[in-house]
Structures are given as C-alpha cells and as structure tokens.
Design a protein around this motif. Sequence first.
Motif, PDB file in Angstrom:
ATOM      1  N   ALA A  27     -97.196  11.591  15.040  1.00  0.00           N
ATOM      2  CA  ALA A  27     -98.519  10.956  15.097  1.00  0.00           C
ATOM      3  C   ALA A  27     -99.603  11.989  15.412  1.00  0.00           C
ATOM      4  CB  ALA A  27     -98.525   9.834  16.128  1.00  0.00           C
ATOM      5  N   GLN A  28     -99.336  12.892  16.331  1.00  0.00           N
ATOM      6  CA  GLN A  28    -100.313  13.920  16.680  1.00  0.00           C
ATOM      7  C   GLN A  28    -100.478  14.939  15.555  1.00  0.00           C
ATOM      8  OE1 GLN A  28    -102.384  14.194  19.395  1.00  0.00           O
ATOM      9  NE2 GLN A  28    -101.670  12.121  19.811  1.00  0.00           N
ATOM     10  N   ALA A  29     -99.376  15.293  14.893  1.00  0.00           N
ATOM     11  CA  ALA A  29     -99.421  16.314  13.848  1.00  0.00           C
ATOM     12  C   ALA A  29    -100.150  15.844  12.594  1.00  0.00           C
ATOM     13  CB  ALA A  29     -98.005  16.763  13.500  1.00  0.00           C
ATOM     14  N   ILE A  30     -99.957  14.567  12.217  1.00  0.00           N
ATOM     15  CA  ILE A  30    -100.572  14.100  10.967  1.00  0.00           C
ATOM     16  C   ILE A  30    -101.746  13.158  11.189  1.00  0.00           C
ATOM     17  CG2 ILE A  30     -98.445  14.436   9.675  1.00  0.00           C
ATOM     18  CD1 ILE A  30     -98.107  11.408   9.631  1.00  0.00           C
ATOM     19  N   ARG A  69     -98.823   2.008   4.620  1.00  0.00           N
ATOM     20  CA  ARG A  69     -99.041   1.150   5.780  1.00  0.00           C
ATOM     21  C   ARG A  69    -100.236   0.265   5.451  1.00  0.00           C
ATOM     22  NH1 ARG A  69    -100.798   4.164  10.655  1.00  0.00           N
ATOM     23  NH2 ARG A  69    -102.843   3.851   9.770  1.00  0.00           N
ATOM     24  N   LEU A  70     -99.977  -1.030   5.401  1.00  0.00           N
ATOM     25  CA  LEU A  70    -101.020  -1.990   5.101  1.00  0.00           C
ATOM     26  C   LEU A  70    -101.637  -2.564   6.368  1.00  0.00           C
ATOM     27  CD1 LEU A  70     -99.125  -3.749   2.188  1.00  0.00           C
ATOM     28  CD2 LEU A  70    -100.801  -1.889   2.036  1.00  0.00           C
ATOM     29  N   GLN A  71    -100.842  -2.634   7.422  1.00  0.00           N
ATOM     30  CA  GLN A  71    -101.292  -3.137   8.717  1.00  0.00           C
ATOM     31  C   GLN A  71    -100.612  -2.305   9.794  1.00  0.00           C
ATOM     32  OE1 GLN A  71    -103.502  -5.567   9.456  1.00  0.00           O
ATOM     33  NE2 GLN A  71    -103.918  -5.818   7.288  1.00  0.00           N
ATOM     34  N   PRO A  72    -101.247  -1.989  10.877  1.00  0.00           N
ATOM     35  CA  PRO A  72    -102.640  -2.265  11.210  1.00  0.00           C
ATOM     36  C   PRO A  72    -103.576  -1.317  10.468  1.00  0.00           C
ATOM     37  CG  PRO A  72    -101.662  -0.983  12.967  1.00  0.00           C
ATOM     38  CD  PRO A  72    -100.569  -1.281  11.961  1.00  0.00           C
ATOM     39  N   LEU A  73    -104.815  -1.716  10.376  1.00  0.00           N
ATOM     40  CA  LEU A  73    -105.830  -0.880   9.753  1.00  0.00           C
ATOM     41  C   LEU A  73    -106.135   0.306  10.648  1.00  0.00           C
ATOM     42  CD1 LEU A  73    -108.213  -3.651   8.435  1.00  0.00           C
ATOM     43  CD2 LEU A  73    -106.511  -2.360   7.141  1.00  0.00           C
ATOM     44  N   PRO A  74    -106.521   1.439  10.145  1.00  0.00           N
ATOM     45  CA  PRO A  74    -106.741   1.711   8.729  1.00  0.00           C
ATOM     46  C   PRO A  74    -105.413   1.900   8.000  1.00  0.00           C
ATOM     47  CG  PRO A  74    -107.120   3.710   9.992  1.00  0.00           C
ATOM     48  CD  PRO A  74    -106.822   2.604  10.985  1.00  0.00           C
ATOM     49  N   THR A  75    -105.443   1.658   6.715  1.00  0.00           N
ATOM     50  CA  THR A  75    -104.242   1.835   5.916  1.00  0.00           C
ATOM     51  C   THR A  75    -103.907   3.326   5.836  1.00  0.00           C
ATOM     52  OG1 THR A  75    -105.482   1.970   3.849  1.00  0.00           O
ATOM     53  CG2 THR A  75    -104.730  -0.219   4.546  1.00  0.00           C
ATOM     54  N   ALA A  76    -102.670   3.602   5.480  1.00  0.00           N
ATOM     55  CA  ALA A  76    -102.220   4.994   5.304  1.00  0.00           C
ATOM     56  C   ALA A  76    -101.210   5.016   4.173  1.00  0.00           C
ATOM     57  CB  ALA A  76    -101.594   5.517   6.587  1.00  0.00           C
ATOM     58  N   GLU A  77    -101.130   6.141   3.495  1.00  0.00           N
ATOM     59  CA  GLU A  77    -100.147   6.290   2.435  1.00  0.00           C
ATOM     60  C   GLU A  77     -99.380   7.582   2.657  1.00  0.00           C
ATOM     61  OE1 GLU A  77     -99.714   5.960  -2.395  1.00  0.00           O
ATOM     62  OE2 GLU A  77    -101.703   6.155  -1.537  1.00  0.00           O
ATOM     63  N   LEU A  78     -98.061   7.473   2.578  1.00  0.00           N
ATOM     64  CA  LEU A  78     -97.168   8.613   2.747  1.00  0.00           C
ATOM     65  C   LEU A  78     -96.512   8.871   1.395  1.00  0.00           C
ATOM     66  CD1 LEU A  78     -95.589  10.586   4.620  1.00  0.00           C
ATOM     67  CD2 LEU A  78     -93.952   8.723   4.961  1.00  0.00           C
ATOM     68  N   ARG A  79     -96.700  10.050   0.870  1.00  0.00           N
ATOM     69  CA  ARG A  79     -96.076  10.454  -0.404  1.00  0.00           C
ATOM     70  C   ARG A  79     -95.272  11.723  -0.158  1.00  0.00           C
ATOM     71  NH1 ARG A  79    -100.900  10.178  -4.834  1.00  0.00           N
ATOM     72  NH2 ARG A  79    -101.832   8.259  -4.071  1.00  0.00           N
ATOM     73  N   LEU A  80     -94.010  11.671  -0.493  1.00  0.00           N
ATOM     74  CA  LEU A  80     -93.141  12.843  -0.363  1.00  0.00           C
ATOM     75  C   LEU A  80     -92.620  13.226  -1.735  1.00  0.00           C
ATOM     76  CD1 LEU A  80     -91.082  11.797   2.766  1.00  0.00           C
ATOM     77  CD2 LEU A  80     -93.047  13.286   2.678  1.00  0.00           C
ATOM     78  N   VAL A  81     -92.667  14.506  -2.048  1.00  0.00           N
ATOM     79  CA  VAL A  81     -92.153  15.036  -3.305  1.00  0.00           C
ATOM     80  C   VAL A  81     -91.198  16.166  -2.963  1.00  0.00           C
ATOM     81  CG1 VAL A  81     -92.719  16.137  -5.500  1.00  0.00           C
ATOM     82  CG2 VAL A  81     -94.293  14.444  -4.515  1.00  0.00           C
ATOM     83  N   PHE A  82     -89.968  16.064  -3.453  1.00  0.00           N
ATOM     84  CA  PHE A  82     -88.939  17.067  -3.184  1.00  0.00           C
ATOM     85  C   PHE A  82     -88.706  17.897  -4.425  1.00  0.00           C
ATOM     86  CE2 PHE A  82     -88.028  13.172  -0.885  1.00  0.00           C
ATOM     87  CZ  PHE A  82     -88.038  13.635   0.410  1.00  0.00           C
ATOM     88  N   GLU A  83     -88.551  19.181  -4.224  1.00  0.00           N
ATOM     89  CA  GLU A  83     -88.265  20.085  -5.349  1.00  0.00           C
ATOM     90  C   GLU A  83     -86.851  20.561  -5.283  1.00  0.00           C
ATOM     91  OE1 GLU A  83     -91.136  23.208  -5.351  1.00  0.00           O
ATOM     92  OE2 GLU A  83     -92.758  21.832  -5.746  1.00  0.00           O
TER      93      GLU A  83
END
Length: 83
Positions: A27-30, A69-83
């Motif tokens: 939580a602190q890092a991102i 994350r739709l709730q609680p606000l604000p929303t957040a989106e996590l996208r991970l791409v692996f190579e």
Amino acid sequence: MKWQPGAATLNQDGKEKQYSSLDELVAQAIGTPIPVRALFAWLRGEPQAVEGWQTDLSALGNGRLTAQRLQPLPTAELRLVFE
C-alpha cells in the motif's frame, strides 16, 4: 523486498524501510492497498473472490492479469504483464 509474518522490508534507492506486513508495504509502495493474498492466488490462476474487486484471469496463459477495484472509491486498476 523481504517479508515474513508480522514484518516486511523494502530496500529502495539504498534505503531500507520496515513495515508491519506485506499488505502495508505494498500500500505504501504503490499508493493504494491491494489484496496481496488474493494476488498470489490469481498469479497461480486460481480465482479468488475479494469484495470490491473484479479480476480477469482469461489472459493469464499469455502472461497478462488484470484486476480492478470498484469499491471503495477511488477505483484502481492492476495490470500485470509477464515476459
């Protein structure tokens, strides 16, 4: 980064920061909390329901994972791409 029950350490830019948990470190890092325990399950391809979160594991075989994350606000989106 190292963690164990009750402690997590982040080494960044030559500085070490201590946290009481991996959840707190992330939580602190991102800048926002994410369900770390569920994230490990999602990475293994295991659907795990988390209140307020919606995941898409359909592209995991192609090295992609998306969670919103739709709730609680604000929303957040996590996208991970692996190579």
